[in-house]
Design a protein around this motif. Structure first.
Motif, PDB file in Angstrom:
ATOM      1  N   VAL B 283      25.254   2.915  35.528  1.00  0.00           N
ATOM      2  CA  VAL B 283      25.926   3.478  37.149  1.00  0.00           C
ATOM      3  C   VAL B 283      24.627   3.602  37.988  1.00  0.00           C
ATOM      4  CG1 VAL B 283      28.297   4.971  36.458  1.00  0.00           C
ATOM      5  CG2 VAL B 283      25.249   6.284  36.419  1.00  0.00           C
ATOM      6  N   THR B 284      23.892   2.948  37.304  1.00  0.00           N
ATOM      7  CA  THR B 284      22.177   2.603  38.882  1.00  0.00           C
ATOM      8  C   THR B 284      22.651   2.798  39.861  1.00  0.00           C
ATOM      9  OG1 THR B 284      21.599   1.935  36.354  1.00  0.00           O
ATOM     10  CG2 THR B 284      20.219   1.581  38.334  1.00  0.00           C
ATOM     11  N   ASN B 285      23.343   1.709  39.981  1.00  0.00           N
ATOM     12  CA  ASN B 285      23.593   1.904  41.994  1.00  0.00           C
ATOM     13  C   ASN B 285      23.927   2.881  42.383  1.00  0.00           C
ATOM     14  OD1 ASN B 285      26.638   1.497  40.574  1.00  0.00           O
ATOM     15  ND2 ASN B 285      26.827  -0.555  41.418  1.00  0.00           N
ATOM     16  N   LEU B 286      24.728   3.813  41.644  1.00  0.00           N
ATOM     17  CA  LEU B 286      25.441   4.676  42.240  1.00  0.00           C
ATOM     18  C   LEU B 286      24.166   5.425  42.878  1.00  0.00           C
ATOM     19  CD1 LEU B 286      28.366   5.827  40.120  1.00  0.00           C
ATOM     20  CD2 LEU B 286      28.321   4.203  41.932  1.00  0.00           C
ATOM     21  N   PHE B 287      22.995   5.907  42.383  1.00  0.00           N
ATOM     22  CA  PHE B 287      22.007   6.268  42.661  1.00  0.00           C
ATOM     23  C   PHE B 287      20.346   5.342  42.979  1.00  0.00           C
ATOM     24  CE2 PHE B 287      23.854   8.628  39.001  1.00  0.00           C
ATOM     25  CZ  PHE B 287      23.573   9.334  39.194  1.00  0.00           C
ATOM     26  N   GLU B 288      21.359   4.268  44.038  1.00  0.00           N
ATOM     27  CA  GLU B 288      20.334   3.856  44.835  1.00  0.00           C
ATOM     28  C   GLU B 288      19.298   4.831  45.489  1.00  0.00           C
ATOM     29  OE1 GLU B 288      22.100   0.542  45.863  1.00  0.00           O
ATOM     30  OE2 GLU B 288      21.374  -0.630  44.032  1.00  0.00           O
ATOM     31  N   SER B 292      16.942  12.045  44.095  1.00  0.00           N
ATOM     32  CA  SER B 292      16.708  13.445  42.471  1.00  0.00           C
ATOM     33  C   SER B 292      15.008  12.481  42.403  1.00  0.00           C
ATOM     34  CB  SER B 292      17.596  12.668  41.135  1.00  0.00           C
ATOM     35  OG  SER B 292      17.171  13.421  40.126  1.00  0.00           O
ATOM     36  N   LYS B 293      14.105  13.535  42.506  1.00  0.00           N
ATOM     37  CA  LYS B 293      13.029  12.568  41.711  1.00  0.00           C
ATOM     38  C   LYS B 293      13.101  12.287  40.247  1.00  0.00           C
ATOM     39  CE  LYS B 293       9.405  15.309  44.493  1.00  0.00           C
ATOM     40  NZ  LYS B 293       8.830  16.065  44.966  1.00  0.00           N
ATOM     41  N   VAL B 294      13.712  12.556  39.351  1.00  0.00           N
ATOM     42  CA  VAL B 294      13.755  12.214  37.899  1.00  0.00           C
ATOM     43  C   VAL B 294      14.705  11.842  38.279  1.00  0.00           C
ATOM     44  CG1 VAL B 294      14.787  13.265  35.485  1.00  0.00           C
ATOM     45  CG2 VAL B 294      14.515  14.801  37.191  1.00  0.00           C
ATOM     46  N   VAL B 295      15.602  10.677  38.580  1.00  0.00           N
ATOM     47  CA  VAL B 295      16.367   9.643  38.599  1.00  0.00           C
ATOM     48  C   VAL B 295      15.095   8.220  38.749  1.00  0.00           C
ATOM     49  CG1 VAL B 295      18.351   8.487  38.617  1.00  0.00           C
ATOM     50  CG2 VAL B 295      18.671  10.529  38.583  1.00  0.00           C
ATOM     51  N   ARG B 296      14.920   9.275  40.767  1.00  0.00           N
ATOM     52  CA  ARG B 296      13.582   7.975  41.031  1.00  0.00           C
ATOM     53  C   ARG B 296      12.547   7.290  40.292  1.00  0.00           C
ATOM     54  NH1 ARG B 296      14.822   4.834  43.720  1.00  0.00           N
ATOM     55  NH2 ARG B 296      16.208   5.722  45.010  1.00  0.00           N
ATOM     56  N   ASN B 297      11.745   8.360  39.228  1.00  0.00           N
ATOM     57  CA  ASN B 297      11.011   7.986  38.796  1.00  0.00           C
ATOM     58  C   ASN B 297      11.283   6.971  37.249  1.00  0.00           C
ATOM     59  OD1 ASN B 297       9.273   9.029  40.140  1.00  0.00           O
ATOM     60  ND2 ASN B 297       9.623  11.157  38.821  1.00  0.00           N
ATOM     61  N   ALA B 298      12.212   7.335  36.966  1.00  0.00           N
ATOM     62  CA  ALA B 298      12.975   6.521  35.798  1.00  0.00           C
ATOM     63  C   ALA B 298      13.242   5.150  36.564  1.00  0.00           C
ATOM     64  CB  ALA B 298      14.018   7.268  34.917  1.00  0.00           C
ATOM     65  N   LEU B 299      14.141   4.817  37.571  1.00  0.00           N
ATOM     66  CA  LEU B 299      14.529   3.543  37.936  1.00  0.00           C
ATOM     67  C   LEU B 299      13.395   2.477  38.320  1.00  0.00           C
ATOM     68  CD1 LEU B 299      17.636   4.922  40.533  1.00  0.00           C
ATOM     69  CD2 LEU B 299      17.729   3.747  37.971  1.00  0.00           C
ATOM     70  N   ASP B 300      12.381   3.825  39.141  1.00  0.00           N
ATOM     71  CA  ASP B 300      10.751   2.733  39.886  1.00  0.00           C
ATOM     72  C   ASP B 300      10.228   2.849  38.584  1.00  0.00           C
ATOM     73  OD1 ASP B 300      11.161   3.556  42.107  1.00  0.00           O
ATOM     74  OD2 ASP B 300       9.325   4.969  41.998  1.00  0.00           O
ATOM     75  N   ASN B 301      10.804   2.640  37.056  1.00  0.00           N
ATOM     76  CA  ASN B 301      10.161   2.158  36.203  1.00  0.00           C
ATOM     77  C   ASN B 301      11.031   1.608  35.102  1.00  0.00           C
ATOM     78  OD1 ASN B 301       7.352   4.447  35.440  1.00  0.00           O
ATOM     79  ND2 ASN B 301       8.259   5.915  35.485  1.00  0.00           N
ATOM     80  N   GLY B 302      11.535   0.547  35.748  1.00  0.00           N
ATOM     81  CA  GLY B 302      12.430   0.673  35.274  1.00  0.00           C
ATOM     82  C   GLY B 302      13.102   0.457  34.453  1.00  0.00           C
ATOM     83  N   LYS B 303      14.151   1.603  34.329  1.00  0.00           N
ATOM     84  CA  LYS B 303      15.045   2.301  33.782  1.00  0.00           C
ATOM     85  C   LYS B 303      16.333   2.481  33.963  1.00  0.00           C
ATOM     86  CE  LYS B 303      12.284   5.076  30.647  1.00  0.00           C
ATOM     87  NZ  LYS B 303      12.205   7.074  30.102  1.00  0.00           N
ATOM     88  N   LYS B 304      17.616   2.005  33.372  1.00  0.00           N
ATOM     89  CA  LYS B 304      19.053   2.437  34.083  1.00  0.00           C
ATOM     90  C   LYS B 304      19.617   3.719  34.203  1.00  0.00           C
ATOM     91  CE  LYS B 304      19.411  -2.337  34.611  1.00  0.00           C
ATOM     92  NZ  LYS B 304      20.381  -3.309  34.252  1.00  0.00           N
ATOM     93  N   ILE B 375      27.907  12.112  30.878  1.00  0.00           N
ATOM     94  CA  ILE B 375      27.240  12.845  30.649  1.00  0.00           C
ATOM     95  C   ILE B 375      26.048  11.487  31.174  1.00  0.00           C
ATOM     96  CG2 ILE B 375      25.398  12.021  28.274  1.00  0.00           C
ATOM     97  CD1 ILE B 375      27.502  14.273  26.681  1.00  0.00           C
ATOM     98  N   LEU B 376      24.488  11.736  31.607  1.00  0.00           N
ATOM     99  CA  LEU B 376      23.640  11.390  31.817  1.00  0.00           C
ATOM    100  C   LEU B 376      23.021  10.435  31.637  1.00  0.00           C
ATOM    101  CD1 LEU B 376      23.928  11.347  36.182  1.00  0.00           C
ATOM    102  CD2 LEU B 376      25.554   9.256  34.708  1.00  0.00           C
ATOM    103  N   ILE B 377      22.322   9.163  31.432  1.00  0.00           N
ATOM    104  CA  ILE B 377      21.021   9.058  30.219  1.00  0.00           C
ATOM    105  C   ILE B 377      20.390   8.659  31.136  1.00  0.00           C
ATOM    106  CG2 ILE B 377      20.335   9.093  28.231  1.00  0.00           C
ATOM    107  CD1 ILE B 377      23.181   9.418  27.069  1.00  0.00           C
ATOM    108  N   LEU B 378      19.215   8.338  30.865  1.00  0.00           N
ATOM    109  CA  LEU B 378      18.400   7.321  31.980  1.00  0.00           C
ATOM    110  C   LEU B 378      17.232   6.415  30.711  1.00  0.00           C
ATOM    111  CD1 LEU B 378      16.946  10.195  33.937  1.00  0.00           C
ATOM    112  CD2 LEU B 378      17.851   8.318  34.932  1.00  0.00           C
TER     113      LEU B 378
END
Lengths: 441, 629
Positions: B283-288, B292-304, B375-378
């Motif tokens: 569901v990464t594209n829903l968070f573009e 959320s800093k937590v999610v943003r940081n994870a995405l910046d580190n290449g996580k999904k 549940i969401l998992i980064l």
């Protein structure tokens, strides 16, 4: 049967029990349920080895056993290997030629120690990373301890490597027991002329059946080196330190096992390592290594004469040993003398005599490090006069292998010239001052 | 929630360091020393057992793929601990210790010992296995009238000491690796948590009485298997303090009841695992555009961001029937053990900067209904193993408590550490020949079998004139040896020495001071000072506090606290002056003036002079004055 004998064997057979089966053992004291484990030769024959359900093995005295009962049949313990899927079709073709040794060993129920047992494909399933580097074929050429290697094994191995390279394999890694890997490396260095690619011998100091084994990191680094290195020739790759970080690539003629057990037991002697493999990158250290060559110039001189001896001189050694060797048909002797290349004056007349009778006698040093020089002391000059040929900074083991190879492939008239020529980097004309001790950080 | 009818079964496994001079498979001394001469970096890989299987707990550690860094110092370790040299022959004193304990517990001694490798690739053993040998089976422990069956007694090597856990590597010190341990497994018993503590104490006492046990903090560790009726046990590994045992058991019981109740609730709702627990959806594209800093940081580190729907789970993740018992926590701690940051469940949203719009988008995308949860998992794509393990755990919410290995948190809670290992991790140690246990060896050990605790206690009370409580405390104490040494080399009263070594130390430790700094040498000096009259017994506790706080010796503390003792002459003069300046008091009250004068003097010299001495001098001085008048 499964290492059991006598009455115990009969008891197992009567109950149709083999190793791997789950049984109940009833003794005077209690009942045990567990898997029958093979018993090895040197262990006392009065005990049954049972693996309890909690995984522990125990020995149960035969004379306490009232009866046994088969609960479940199982296949005997064996290693399960899994098939590899190669990631990409564009990978180079490589081969692992296995000769045995710790890199490919497992528990041996015969002796209770470890023995070479894994097939080369088992090895692949243990080190799946290899599939990322190359399409790897594997062949078990021998399955022996390296202490049982002979010059005829060197010949078979040299031919096998020559075959693979000639067929176009782009990486050739030879797994070898570490005890005599230095000798075999020297043998291949002389036997294989103008190799197109680097042939890499690799071993491990901790058997591959333990999680801490150095087998996988050595094997992976060796495969990278054989496929990617810019040089050709024959090399030994092993740990450069006790960490799993830095691997050293040693010239096959300049390497020696200098420690009984450490991972970094192999060191280049009278030379720097040819290269270092670290963090997935190869750093070439020696700058005059042979470049990769076209396959057309690749040639093989695979014969070795077994009538050669390597003798370490010791104080008060009886010189008659040389006459004895001559009498047994020995054609050449490499001496490990003291210091700069000396033996006791008492031995010189005998040496002189056997040289006159046609035995080739060469001098190296038991100091291991450094160069022999027979012109400094009287004894040295007497040895020269007796016809003993000094071999500069050549390692004694390399000299022994080279002499065997010379006598195997060339006429006697050529032997001295070939021995004195630098064929495979076994000589260096300059001895470099190197810092630190051998086993420092 | 219903839980009254449940009964817990608790099995104890005790690991006690043995004080047998050298390590189990080499000649290194047993000492703590972690100053780094070298740092060795290693990786461990899973291997198959001799039956050709790979253990689940072993695969778990390997998937984390962490490097291990070992701190080496030549004082405490040699090449054996580095896994650079084959093991030396087993330390037979450790085997004798185990045989002795086996005899004391009436266990059956194995006649031929096979040293095994227990595969452990969490890095705590450089080899990737712990060497262990089963020495005896069966037996009974008598704990204050309760009979607890013994399952096994073995000897094994202690693991390396974890110093630091970094993202990329674990750092261990090699000093503790290879220290001999005796491991005693007791059969599970149905008992209340306090009784289990008593059982642990009884076993600890038996070990101490053999004289083979090392004493002091960290030398004994308990593993506790806890299960509720009808379910497999969870193992809580490495509980160091006895008084944590009841807390750990209570927490585990509550946690397991909750899992049981969740399973029952799901069943009542008519749900089953396969239709309820969905598959992961990216569901990464829903968070573009998420705030959320937590999610943003994870995405910046290449996580999904992976989402998973759980039908009928709404409200279950935050349900907290007991303190710190929640399904959400259960999953989050497991995710952390697998190296993921944690999980986010819908019961706690919106939070962490995830807005209600974000939530609605996810709900719509995953078709999450009113009574459902998600549940969401980064995670990275390569965290596939961790993700599937977590989904597997969600499926198991329908089964009640599941077997796993857990660790104590220090405050009485427990948390997930790894799957339970099986028998597949045992492999014969091929470097060590089999050991035949002879009749002579057993007879030799029989001499070490200790008398029952009560007899030893009685003797101790008699010999030293201690009351029962003090005698128990000193026999349990890490300072038993020091106590005996002080009593035999000084004239101090054994009761005083015992009080200082037990009650004083417990008191100042309760004040939050670190008493581990008080080694035998420092304490012995304190008793010598006390014996020679340089300090008074009243000042001992202040000196102990000072020693702990400042990390300095007793004599330095005396100076620091201004407790510099008064010399004999000074004291005599002080007594003389006090009597003279109160002449009228002495003359009127005569001998009875002692009381008030003593009070005055002690006011001045408390902590600097011994009360007995003051009293003697004062009596003499009063008598002299009265004689002269």
């Amino acid at each position: 049967m499964d290492g059991y004998s006598g009455a115990l064997k009969r008891l197992l057979e009567e109950n149709n029990v083999r190793a791997g089966d789950v049984i109940k053992v009833i003794t005077e004291e209690r009942e045990y349920v567990g898997t029958v484990i093979p018993r090895y030769e040197y262990a006392s024959q009065d005990f049954l080895t049972l693996k309890l359900l909690n995984g522990y093995n125990i020995g149960i005295r035969f004379d306490k056993i009232l009866s046994i009962k088969l609960i479940e049949k199982h296949s005997p313990p064996s290693f399960k290997s899994t098939l590899l899927e190669f990631k990409s079709k564009n990978l180079p073709h490589a081969v692992i030629v296995s000769t045995g040794g710790t890199i490919a060993s497992r528990v041996d129920y015969r002796t209770g120690g470890v023995r070479p047992a894994l097939s080369a494909s088992d090895l692949l399933s243990v080190v799946p990373e290899l599939a990322d580097i190359a399409k790897v074929d594997a062949e078990v050429l021998f399955s022996i301890y390296s202490e049982n290697m002979t010059p005829s094994h060197w010949t078979v191995l040299a031919r096998k490597v020559h075959d693979y390279v000639s067929k176009g394999y782009e990486g050739v890694v030879v797994t070898h027991g570490t005890d005599t890997m230095g000798y075999t490396a020297a043998a291949l260095s002389f036997a294989l002329k103008h190799t197109p690619i680097p042939i890499v011998l690799v071993g491990s100091q901790r058997s591959s059946d333990r999680p801490s084994s150095d087998a996988s990191s050595n094997l992976i680094s060796a495969m990278h080196t054989s496929i990617e290195a810019p040089f050709s020739g024959v090399y030994v790759l092993m740990h450069g330190w006790v960490s799993d970080e830095r691997m050293e690539v040693h010239l096959g003629t300049k390497v020696r096992k200098l420690h009984t057990s450490r991972r970094d037991a192999f060191k280049s002697v009278n030379s720097k390592p040819a290269a270092i493999y670290e963090n997935g990158r190869l750093h070439v250290i020696l700058d005059d290594l042979p470049k990769r060559r076209p396959p057309s110039s690749f040639d093989i001189f695979p014969n070795f004469d077994e009538r050669v001896a390597l003798i370490k001189f010791y104080p008060n050694m009886d010189p008659e040993i040389f006459s004895y060797l001559h009498g047994k048909g020995c054609r050449g002797i490499v001496l490990e003398g003291f210091g700069l290349g000396h033996v006791s004056s008492r031995a010189i007349p005998v040496l002189k005599k056997i040289v006159r009778d046609g035995v080739f006698v060469f001098m190296t040093s038991q100091c291991i490090f450094g160069r022999v020089r027979l012109t400094v002391y009287d004894t040295g000059r007497d040895l020269l006069e007796a016809g003993v040929i000094p071999l500069e900074d050549m390692l004694p083991e390399t000299a022994f292998v080279k002499l065997s190879w010379c006598l195997g492939n060339f006429g006697e008239d050529k032997v001295l010239d070939v021995m004195k020529a630098n064929i495979a980097y076994e000589y260096s004309s300059r001895t470099i001052l190197e810092e630190g001790e051998c086993f420092g950080k | 929630m219903e839980n009254k009818n449940f009964k817990a079964k608790v099995g104890l496994e005790i690991h006690q360091q043995l004080n047998v001079g050298r390590k189990l498979f080499c000649d290194c001394p047993i000492m703590e020393y972690d100053e780094a001469e070298h740092r060795i970096l290693r990786y461990l890989r899973p291997t198959q057992s001799e039956l050709g299987e790979v253990d689940p707990a072993v695969m778990f550690e390997f998937r984390k793929n962490k490097a291990n860094i070992y701190i080496y110092n030549s004082r405490a370790s040699c090449l054996v601990e580095c896994d650079e040299e084959p093991p030396h022959p087993i330390n037979m004193d450790a085997v004798k210790a185990a045989i002795t304990v086996a005899l004391a517990l009436g266990s059956k001694i194995v006649e031929e010992l096979h040293v095994m490798r227990k595969i452990v690739i969490d890095g705590s053993n450089t080899t990737g296995f712990q060497r262990t040998v089963l020495v005896a089976l069966d037996g009974v422990l008598n704990a204050d009238g309760i009979e607890v069956p013994v399952q096994t007694i073995s000897v094994e090597e202690d693991a390396a000491r974890l110093i630091e856990e970094r993202d990329d590597a674990k750092v261990f010190s090699l000093d503790r690796l290879g220290v001999p341990l005796i491991e005693i497994s007791l059969a599970p018993i149905e008992a209340d948590p306090k009784t289990v503590e008593k059982v642990a104490l009884a076993l600890g006492r038996l070990l101490r009485l053999t004289g083979f046990a090392a004493r002091g903090l960290g030398t004994i560790r308990q593993d506790i298997n806890i299960s509720i009726e009808g379910f497999p046990p969870c193992e809580v590994k490495g509980v160091q303090k006895l008084d944590l045992i009841p807390k750990v058991i209570e927490y585990e019981m509550m946690r397991q009841y909750h899992l049981y109740n969740i399973a029952r609730l799901l069943k009542e709702k008519g749900l089953d695992s396969n239709s309820s627990v969905g598959e992961y959806v990216d569901v990464t594209n829903l968070f573009e555009e998420t705030g959320s800093k937590v999610v943003r940081n994870a995405l910046d580190n290449g996580k999904k961001v992976y989402g998973i729907r759980l039908i009928g789970f709404r409200g279950l993740f935050k349900m907290e029937p007991y303190p710190n018992v929640r399904l959400g926590l259960e999953l989050a701690e497991m995710a952390r053990a697998y190296g993921l940051g944690g999980i986010i469940h819908s019961d706690e949203l919106p939070a962490y900067g995830i807005s209600s719009e974000d939530v609605e988008r996810v709900k719509a995308y995953l078709s999450v209904g009113e009574s459902d949860a998600f549940i969401l998992i980064l995670a990275n794509e390569r965290d596939f193993d961790a993700l599937s393990a977590l989904r597997q755990r969600m499926l198991q919410f329908f089964e009640g408590p599941v077997p796993e290995t857990r660790g104590p948190t220090g405050d009485g809670r427990t948390k997930y550490s790894r799957p339970r290992p099986g028998a597949a991790r045992m492999y014969p140690e091929t470097d060590i020949p089999l050991i035949r246990v002879s009749k002579e060896l057993i007879e030799e050990c029989r001499r070490f079998v200790p008398r029952p605790w009560n007899e030893v206690l009685k003797d101790y009370m008699q010999k030293y004139g201690l009351n029962e409580k003090l005698a128990n405390q000193i026999l349990d104490s890490a300072y038993l040896g020091l106590f005996e040494r002080v009593c035999s080399t000084t004239r101090l009263s054994p009761t005083l020495v015992a009080v200082v070594l037990t009650e004083h130390l417990v008191n100042i430790s309760r004040e939050g001071l670190d008493i581990s700094i008080l080694d035998e040498k420092r304490l012995f000096e304190l008793f010598q000072l006390l014996d020679s009259g340089q300090i008074s017994k009243e000042s001992v506790i202040d000196i102990l506090r000072c020693m702990c706080k400042e990390g300095i010796s007793a004599s330095d503390c005396i100076r620091r606290l201004g407790l510099k003792p008064i010399t004999e002459e000074e004291l005599a003069k002080m007594v003389h002056d006090t009597v003279l300046s109160n002449r009228s008091l002495v003359e009127s009250l005569r001998e009875r003036s002692f009381g008030p004068l003593m009070g005055m003097l002690m006011e001045k010299v408390r902590g600097k002079a011994d009360g007995g001495k003051v009293s003697r001098l004062l009596k003499e001085e009063i008598a002299r004055l009265l004689q002269n008048t």
